[in-house]
Design a protein around this motif. Structure first.
Motif, short mmCIF file in Angstrom:
data_model
loop_
_atom_site.label_atom_id
_atom_site.label_comp_id
_atom_site.label_asym_id
_atom_site.label_seq_id
_atom_site.Cartn_x
_atom_site.Cartn_y
_atom_site.Cartn_z
N ASP A 88 0.81 -1.22 0.00
CA ASP A 88 0.00 0.00 0.00
C ASP A 88 0.85 1.27 0.00
O ASP A 88 0.45 2.29 -0.56
N GLU A 89 2.00 1.22 0.65
CA GLU A 89 2.83 2.41 0.81
C GLU A 89 3.86 2.59 -0.30
O GLU A 89 4.68 3.51 -0.24
N ALA A 90 3.82 1.74 -1.32
CA ALA A 90 4.93 1.72 -2.29
C ALA A 90 4.59 2.38 -3.61
O ALA A 90 5.34 2.21 -4.58
N ALA A 91 3.52 3.16 -3.69
CA ALA A 91 3.14 3.77 -4.97
C ALA A 91 4.26 4.63 -5.53
O ALA A 91 4.51 4.64 -6.75
N HIS A 92 4.97 5.38 -4.67
CA HIS A 92 6.03 6.26 -5.17
C HIS A 92 7.20 5.46 -5.75
O HIS A 92 7.92 5.96 -6.63
N LEU A 93 7.39 4.22 -5.30
CA LEU A 93 8.44 3.37 -5.86
C LEU A 93 8.00 2.76 -7.18
O LEU A 93 8.78 2.69 -8.13
#
Length: 265
Positions: free
Chosen positions: A166-171
């Motif tokens: 969920d927290e990896a969109a920027h990657l």
């Protein structure tokens, strides 16, 4: 961590030859040979069925440093290594990735990049590891590294990502447009990442949860497939998340096929 020191000093192949190879058996070599023969049979059957224009000889699956090291060291120990042996871990991660890349190019690409290159995160997800550590030890040494190496090639990078990201969109936004497939397994919330994948023209494959295929109803499976379509549009490759369990209900597979036929792309 003496294995880390050995690999840093002597290289990955020396470690395989001196530490791993002595444990191999004749049966292992026979089974490996048989696997390649079966891949060849599968490729011929696909070609005979009229599936032309795509390399069906197999997709190189590399573990990636995260999966490889967390299996070899044990997952708990691998997480401890981020704190106790950070520099050694980063050095060995690069060595492992370089070794796997060269093997894949030799076996599948005749010395060049193959049509597809698949690697895995091994459940080291953003729920397990703080984002700072995830980015430093998991993402950058393998996925940023591969992404940069593949720049300018036609090779499709396939990322097998079990777990919650969920927290990896920027990657994910760093990955190459039109040259990346992300494989999810039902634990990531699509409202958190789908927009990033769609905007960057990254395909999402899979995500029908294994439990839903075994315990769910055809109606639930069909509705879930259509929900995926709403999130990803034509960037969706409909498939099971990670695998089809052996006890998958056939009526649920029929529901997947019906959903695929009704997506009207």
């Amino acid at each position: 961590a003496e294995h880390y020191d050995f690999i840093i000093k002597n290289g990955m192949q020396a470690w395989v030859d001196q530490v791993v190879a002595p444990t191999w058996t004749a049966e292992y070599d026979e089974e490996e040979t048989k696997a390649f023969e079966l891949m060849g049979i599968f490729a011929k059957k696909c070609a005979d069925a009229g599936l032309q224009g795509i390399d069906l000889s197999g997709v190189p699956f590399t573990y990636g440093a995260t999966t490889f090291l967390s299996i070899a060291r044990g997952y708990n120990q691998y997480l401890r290594d981020m704190r106790k042996h950070p520099q050694e871990l980063l050095q060995v991660s690069k060595i492992v990735n370089d070794w796997e890349i060269e093997n894949a190019k030799m076996i599948w690409g005749n010395g060049d990049w193959p049509a597809f290159f698949k690697t895995s995160l091994g459940r080291c997800d953003t729920e397990t590891v703080r984002m700072e550590s995830f980015e430093k030890f998991v993402w950058e040494p393998t996925f940023d590294y591969l992404n940069e190496m593949l720049e300018g090639t036609d090779t499709i990078l396939v990322l097998h990502m079990d777990g919650n990201y969920d927290e990896a969109a920027h990657l994910l936004a760093r990955l190459r447009p039109k040259h990346t497939i992300v494989q999810l397994d039902g634990f990531t919330h699509h409202e958190r990442i789908a927009d990033t994948l769609v905007k960057n023209q990254i395909c999402m494959e899979g995500d029908i949860p294994a439990a839903m295929l075994t315990m769910g109803t055809p109606e639930e499976v069909y509705a879930y497939c259509m929900q995926l379509k709403n999130f990803y549009g034509p960037g969706l490759i409909l498939n099971a998340g990670c695998c089809h369990p052996a006890n998958t209900k056939l009526e649920n597979l029929d529901a997947v096929r019906e959903a695929a036929c009704n997506m009207n792309y």
